[in-house]
Scaffold this motif. Structure first.
Motif, PDB file in Angstrom:
ATOM      1  N   VAL A 120      -4.376   3.132  -3.522  1.00 53.48           N
ATOM      2  CA  VAL A 120      -3.821   3.065  -2.172  1.00 53.48           C
ATOM      3  C   VAL A 120      -3.341   1.659  -1.858  1.00 53.48           C
ATOM      4  CG1 VAL A 120      -4.291   3.395   0.286  1.00 53.48           C
ATOM      5  CG2 VAL A 120      -5.307   4.954  -1.384  1.00 53.48           C
ATOM      6  N   PHE A 121      -4.117   0.650  -2.287  1.00 51.89           N
ATOM      7  CA  PHE A 121      -3.803  -0.743  -1.988  1.00 51.89           C
ATOM      8  C   PHE A 121      -3.590  -1.525  -3.283  1.00 51.89           C
ATOM      9  CE2 PHE A 121      -6.226   0.911   1.546  1.00 51.89           C
ATOM     10  CZ  PHE A 121      -5.442   0.559   2.607  1.00 51.89           C
TER      11      PHE A 121
ATOM     12  N   ASN B  52       0.835  -1.190   0.000  1.00 48.69           N
ATOM     13  CA  ASN B  52       0.000   0.000   0.000  1.00 48.69           C
ATOM     14  C   ASN B  52       0.874   1.247   0.000  1.00 48.69           C
ATOM     15  OD1 ASN B  52       0.182   1.238   2.856  1.00 48.69           O
ATOM     16  ND2 ASN B  52      -0.151  -0.931   3.265  1.00 48.69           N
ATOM     17  N   THR B  53       0.239   2.359  -0.308  1.00 52.26           N
ATOM     18  CA  THR B  53       0.947   3.632  -0.394  1.00 52.26           C
ATOM     19  C   THR B  53       0.541   4.585   0.732  1.00 52.26           C
ATOM     20  OG1 THR B  53      -0.748   4.500  -1.895  1.00 52.26           O
ATOM     21  CG2 THR B  53       1.194   3.465  -2.904  1.00 52.26           C
ATOM     22  N   VAL B  54      -0.008   4.048   1.805  1.00 52.06           N
ATOM     23  CA  VAL B  54      -0.497   4.891   2.898  1.00 52.06           C
ATOM     24  C   VAL B  54       0.626   5.757   3.461  1.00 52.06           C
ATOM     25  CG1 VAL B  54      -1.534   4.917   5.199  1.00 52.06           C
ATOM     26  CG2 VAL B  54      -2.405   3.342   3.464  1.00 52.06           C
ATOM     27  N   ARG B  55       1.771   5.188   3.719  1.00 53.26           N
ATOM     28  CA  ARG B  55       2.884   5.965   4.294  1.00 53.26           C
ATOM     29  C   ARG B  55       3.283   7.113   3.366  1.00 53.26           C
ATOM     30  NH1 ARG B  55       7.150   2.392   6.276  1.00 53.26           N
ATOM     31  NH2 ARG B  55       6.070   2.624   8.248  1.00 53.26           N
TER      32      ARG B  55
ATOM     33  N   THR C 281      -2.854   1.116  14.586  1.00 54.95           N
ATOM     34  CA  THR C 281      -3.551   0.578  13.417  1.00 54.95           C
ATOM     35  C   THR C 281      -2.946   1.146  12.140  1.00 54.95           C
ATOM     36  OG1 THR C 281      -5.604   0.228  14.632  1.00 54.95           O
ATOM     37  CG2 THR C 281      -5.784   0.421  12.234  1.00 54.95           C
ATOM     38  N   ILE C 282      -2.707   2.445  12.121  1.00 58.23           N
ATOM     39  CA  ILE C 282      -2.089   3.061  10.939  1.00 58.23           C
ATOM     40  C   ILE C 282      -0.708   2.468  10.704  1.00 58.23           C
ATOM     41  CG2 ILE C 282      -1.243   5.227   9.932  1.00 58.23           C
ATOM     42  CD1 ILE C 282      -4.354   4.947  10.042  1.00 58.23           C
ATOM     43  N   ASN C 283       0.073   2.311  11.765  1.00 58.81           N
ATOM     44  CA  ASN C 283       1.398   1.710  11.637  1.00 58.81           C
ATOM     45  C   ASN C 283       1.305   0.303  11.074  1.00 58.81           C
ATOM     46  OD1 ASN C 283       3.626  -0.128  13.086  1.00 58.81           O
ATOM     47  ND2 ASN C 283       4.468   1.903  12.626  1.00 58.81           N
ATOM     48  N   SER C 284       0.366  -0.486  11.561  1.00 59.75           N
ATOM     49  CA  SER C 284       0.215  -1.864  11.096  1.00 59.75           C
ATOM     50  C   SER C 284      -0.225  -1.927   9.639  1.00 59.75           C
ATOM     51  CB  SER C 284      -0.788  -2.615  11.973  1.00 59.75           C
ATOM     52  OG  SER C 284      -0.270  -2.772  13.278  1.00 59.75           O
ATOM     53  N   ILE C 285      -1.064  -0.994   9.217  1.00 66.37           N
ATOM     54  CA  ILE C 285      -1.462  -0.939   7.805  1.00 66.37           C
ATOM     55  C   ILE C 285      -0.250  -0.593   6.950  1.00 66.37           C
ATOM     56  CG2 ILE C 285      -2.818   0.347   6.101  1.00 66.37           C
ATOM     57  CD1 ILE C 285      -4.987   0.637   8.316  1.00 66.37           C
ATOM     58  N   GLU C 286       0.499   0.424   7.360  1.00 70.36           N
ATOM     59  CA  GLU C 286       1.655   0.862   6.578  1.00 70.36           C
ATOM     60  C   GLU C 286       2.706  -0.229   6.432  1.00 70.36           C
ATOM     61  OE1 GLU C 286       1.520   5.651   7.504  1.00 70.36           O
ATOM     62  OE2 GLU C 286       3.180   4.469   8.315  1.00 70.36           O
ATOM     63  N   THR C 287       2.882  -1.030   7.452  1.00 71.35           N
ATOM     64  CA  THR C 287       3.900  -2.081   7.399  1.00 71.35           C
ATOM     65  C   THR C 287       3.379  -3.383   6.825  1.00 71.35           C
ATOM     66  OG1 THR C 287       3.445  -2.713   9.690  1.00 71.35           O
ATOM     67  CG2 THR C 287       5.220  -1.103   9.317  1.00 71.35           C
ATOM     68  N   GLY C 288       2.092  -3.425   6.487  1.00 72.76           N
ATOM     69  CA  GLY C 288       1.520  -4.616   5.873  1.00 72.76           C
ATOM     70  C   GLY C 288       1.158  -5.721   6.840  1.00 72.76           C
ATOM     71  N   ARG C 289       1.176  -5.428   8.141  1.00 79.56           N
ATOM     72  CA  ARG C 289       0.819  -6.449   9.126  1.00 79.56           C
ATOM     73  C   ARG C 289      -0.683  -6.552   9.341  1.00 79.56           C
ATOM     74  NH1 ARG C 289       5.115  -4.007  12.728  1.00 79.56           N
ATOM     75  NH2 ARG C 289       3.270  -2.909  13.440  1.00 79.56           N
ATOM     76  N   TYR C 290      -1.409  -5.554   8.848  1.00 80.48           N
ATOM     77  CA  TYR C 290      -2.862  -5.515   9.056  1.00 80.48           C
ATOM     78  C   TYR C 290      -3.537  -5.058   7.776  1.00 80.48           C
ATOM     79  CZ  TYR C 290      -7.384  -3.867  10.839  1.00 80.48           C
ATOM     80  OH  TYR C 290      -8.718  -3.649  11.041  1.00 80.48           O
ATOM     81  N   LEU C 291      -4.540  -5.804   7.344  1.00 80.22           N
ATOM     82  CA  LEU C 291      -5.346  -5.404   6.198  1.00 80.22           C
ATOM     83  C   LEU C 291      -6.593  -4.705   6.735  1.00 80.22           C
ATOM     84  CD1 LEU C 291      -5.135  -8.622   3.986  1.00 80.22           C
ATOM     85  CD2 LEU C 291      -3.833  -6.503   3.782  1.00 80.22           C
ATOM     86  N   PRO C 292      -6.808  -3.468   6.339  1.00 85.50           N
ATOM     87  CA  PRO C 292      -7.948  -2.733   6.874  1.00 85.50           C
ATOM     88  C   PRO C 292      -9.272  -3.292   6.364  1.00 85.50           C
ATOM     89  CG  PRO C 292      -6.957  -1.497   5.100  1.00 85.50           C
ATOM     90  CD  PRO C 292      -6.062  -2.688   5.351  1.00 85.50           C
ATOM     91  N   SER C 293     -10.312  -3.019   7.114  1.00 82.81           N
ATOM     92  CA  SER C 293     -11.656  -3.378   6.669  1.00 82.81           C
ATOM     93  C   SER C 293     -11.976  -2.572   5.410  1.00 82.81           C
ATOM     94  CB  SER C 293     -12.672  -3.051   7.756  1.00 82.81           C
ATOM     95  OG  SER C 293     -12.710  -1.647   7.962  1.00 82.81           O
TER      96      SER C 293
ATOM     97  N   PHE D 117     -10.017  10.102   1.970  1.00 83.28           N
ATOM     98  CA  PHE D 117      -9.221  11.097   2.685  1.00 83.28           C
ATOM     99  C   PHE D 117      -8.095  11.620   1.797  1.00 83.28           C
ATOM    100  CE2 PHE D 117      -5.715  12.367   5.437  1.00 83.28           C
ATOM    101  CZ  PHE D 117      -6.354  13.247   6.305  1.00 83.28           C
ATOM    102  N   PHE D 118      -7.454  10.715   1.057  1.00 81.53           N
ATOM    103  CA  PHE D 118      -6.342  11.092   0.188  1.00 81.53           C
ATOM    104  C   PHE D 118      -6.795  11.454  -1.226  1.00 81.53           C
ATOM    105  CE2 PHE D 118      -3.984   8.403   3.332  1.00 81.53           C
ATOM    106  CZ  PHE D 118      -3.222   9.433   3.855  1.00 81.53           C
ATOM    107  N   ASN D 119      -8.121  11.499  -1.427  1.00 77.46           N
ATOM    108  CA  ASN D 119      -8.688  11.891  -2.713  1.00 77.46           C
ATOM    109  C   ASN D 119      -8.164  11.040  -3.871  1.00 77.46           C
ATOM    110  OD1 ASN D 119     -10.474  13.451  -4.229  1.00 77.46           O
ATOM    111  ND2 ASN D 119      -8.869  14.887  -4.805  1.00 77.46           N
ATOM    112  N   THR D 120      -8.201   9.736  -3.664  1.00 77.94           N
ATOM    113  CA  THR D 120      -7.735   8.792  -4.676  1.00 77.94           C
ATOM    114  C   THR D 120      -8.608   7.545  -4.622  1.00 77.94           C
ATOM    115  OG1 THR D 120      -5.752   7.735  -5.576  1.00 77.94           O
ATOM    116  CG2 THR D 120      -5.989   7.724  -3.168  1.00 77.94           C
ATOM    117  N   THR D 121      -8.258   6.540  -5.383  1.00 79.63           N
ATOM    118  CA  THR D 121      -9.046   5.308  -5.398  1.00 79.63           C
ATOM    119  C   THR D 121      -8.441   4.272  -4.452  1.00 79.63           C
ATOM    120  OG1 THR D 121      -7.760   4.300  -7.191  1.00 79.63           O
ATOM    121  CG2 THR D 121      -9.638   5.683  -7.833  1.00 79.63           C
ATOM    122  N   VAL D 122      -9.259   3.323  -4.055  1.00 76.49           N
ATOM    123  CA  VAL D 122      -8.772   2.225  -3.210  1.00 76.49           C
ATOM    124  C   VAL D 122      -7.650   1.485  -3.930  1.00 76.49           C
ATOM    125  CG1 VAL D 122      -9.408   0.021  -2.142  1.00 76.49           C
ATOM    126  CG2 VAL D 122     -10.950   1.971  -1.966  1.00 76.49           C
ATOM    127  N   GLU D 123      -7.806   1.298  -5.237  1.00 76.17           N
ATOM    128  CA  GLU D 123      -6.790   0.583  -6.016  1.00 76.17           C
ATOM    129  C   GLU D 123      -5.459   1.318  -6.052  1.00 76.17           C
ATOM    130  OE1 GLU D 123     -10.802  -0.697  -7.268  1.00 76.17           O
ATOM    131  OE2 GLU D 123      -9.877   1.266  -7.112  1.00 76.17           O
TER     132      GLU D 123
END
Length: 64
Positions: free
Chosen positions: A59-60, A3-6, A29-41, A51-57
């Motif tokens: 970001v992930f 993902n490109t969250v970071r 939770t944000i840290n875990s998403i950024e490091t790939g340890r957690y897949l968000p709902s 929030f980032f004004n982009t598509t899910v695709e």
């Protein structure tokens, strides 16, 4: 799943804590998403993309 969250977060000058508050989740939770340890709902993934004004695709990377 990559993902490109970071990158998106730092580009906007936000800390993990700032993004966590905006999303209504913990900084961990944000840290875990950024490091790939957690897949968000799905609702959280959509909220992040909006929030980032982009598509899910954009970001992930679902092909990863």
């Amino acid at each position: 799943m990559r993902n490109t969250v970071r990158a998106l977060r730092t580009r906007q000058g936000l800390s993990q804590g700032d993004l966590a508050v905006a999303m209504g989740v913990s900084r961990q939770t944000i840290n875990s998403i950024e490091t790939g340890r957690y897949l968000p709902s799905l609702p959280l993934a959509i909220a992040l993309s909006r929030f980032f004004n982009t598509t899910v695709e954009e970001v992930f990377d679902v092909d990863e």
